[in-house]
Scaffold this motif. Sequence first.
Motif, PDB file in Angstrom:
ATOM      1  N   LYS A 161      27.703  10.208  52.987  1.00  0.00           N
ATOM      2  CA  LYS A 161      26.701   9.283  52.455  1.00  0.00           C
ATOM      3  C   LYS A 161      25.319   9.862  52.733  1.00  0.00           C
ATOM      4  O   LYS A 161      24.952  10.101  53.888  1.00  0.00           O
ATOM      5  N   ASN A 162      24.557  10.134  51.670  1.00  0.00           N
ATOM      6  CA  ASN A 162      23.183  10.605  51.812  1.00  0.00           C
ATOM      7  C   ASN A 162      22.304   9.483  52.341  1.00  0.00           C
ATOM      8  O   ASN A 162      22.694   8.316  52.334  1.00  0.00           O
ATOM      9  N   GLY A 163      21.096   9.838  52.732  1.00  0.00           N
ATOM     10  CA  GLY A 163      20.138   8.852  53.216  1.00  0.00           C
ATOM     11  C   GLY A 163      19.848   7.762  52.195  1.00  0.00           C
ATOM     12  O   GLY A 163      19.600   6.615  52.545  1.00  0.00           O
ATOM     13  N   ASN A 164      19.908   8.109  50.900  1.00  0.00           N
ATOM     14  CA  ASN A 164      19.644   7.125  49.851  1.00  0.00           C
ATOM     15  C   ASN A 164      20.904   6.356  49.443  1.00  0.00           C
ATOM     16  O   ASN A 164      20.883   5.564  48.508  1.00  0.00           O
ATOM     17  N   GLY A 165      22.027   6.635  50.148  1.00  0.00           N
ATOM     18  CA  GLY A 165      23.268   5.911  49.873  1.00  0.00           C
ATOM     19  C   GLY A 165      24.185   6.583  48.879  1.00  0.00           C
ATOM     20  O   GLY A 165      25.325   6.177  48.720  1.00  0.00           O
ATOM     21  N   SER A 166      23.691   7.614  48.177  1.00  0.00           N
ATOM     22  CA  SER A 166      24.542   8.294  47.202  1.00  0.00           C
ATOM     23  C   SER A 166      25.470   9.276  47.915  1.00  0.00           C
ATOM     24  O   SER A 166      25.122   9.827  48.958  1.00  0.00           O
TER      25      SER A 166
END
Length: 189
Positions: free
Chosen positions: A121-126
């Motif tokens: 999970k990236n910091g932006n949620g993607s």
Amino acid sequence: MKRINVTLQDIARWRKQGKGLGTGKDYKPWVEVRDVPSKGRSHRTKGIKTGRSHHLLSDLEYHHFLYLEYNSQVIDIREQFPLFPIDRAIGIAESLSIPYPLFIGTQTPYVMTTDFVVTIKNGNGSPRFHARQIKYEKDLEDKRTMEKLEIDRVFWEMLGVSWDIGIDNLNKMALCEIQWVIEFQLTAQ
């Protein structure tokens, strides 16, 4: 699943059975513990993140799996992930002038696998994907091992997926603590 005298029809049948497909609890690894002899011990262990049994072919894979389970950014772990289509992997080998591996005793191209393909999970949620091969450091001195790792690396690079090698340099104390936490979480479920 038989692993001797393998034919392209066998590979197609295993693929049709869902091997190497799916995500999360629905993923089926291409290679399972019962399919191959492993160096040392193999492990079948339930995953907290996926809720399914994971097939780990060595203690070192198991130890790396524990770290992945403990990492809060990791949302899916797929082990023994096949490099499909095989033609792409064969083309990479040819471009690198590396002989592509064959199933023993056949002319059938071997289905190469990556030890772990992880969804993070990236910091932006993607989500983003990361491929990791697990090797004992001494195995990295073997020319053939390095050739196959290079095929694997280029395969994932062509897909824009980050790739690395995990080796046997894990912190033993942290590993024991992580194993304790994960085992506690599994018994509490």
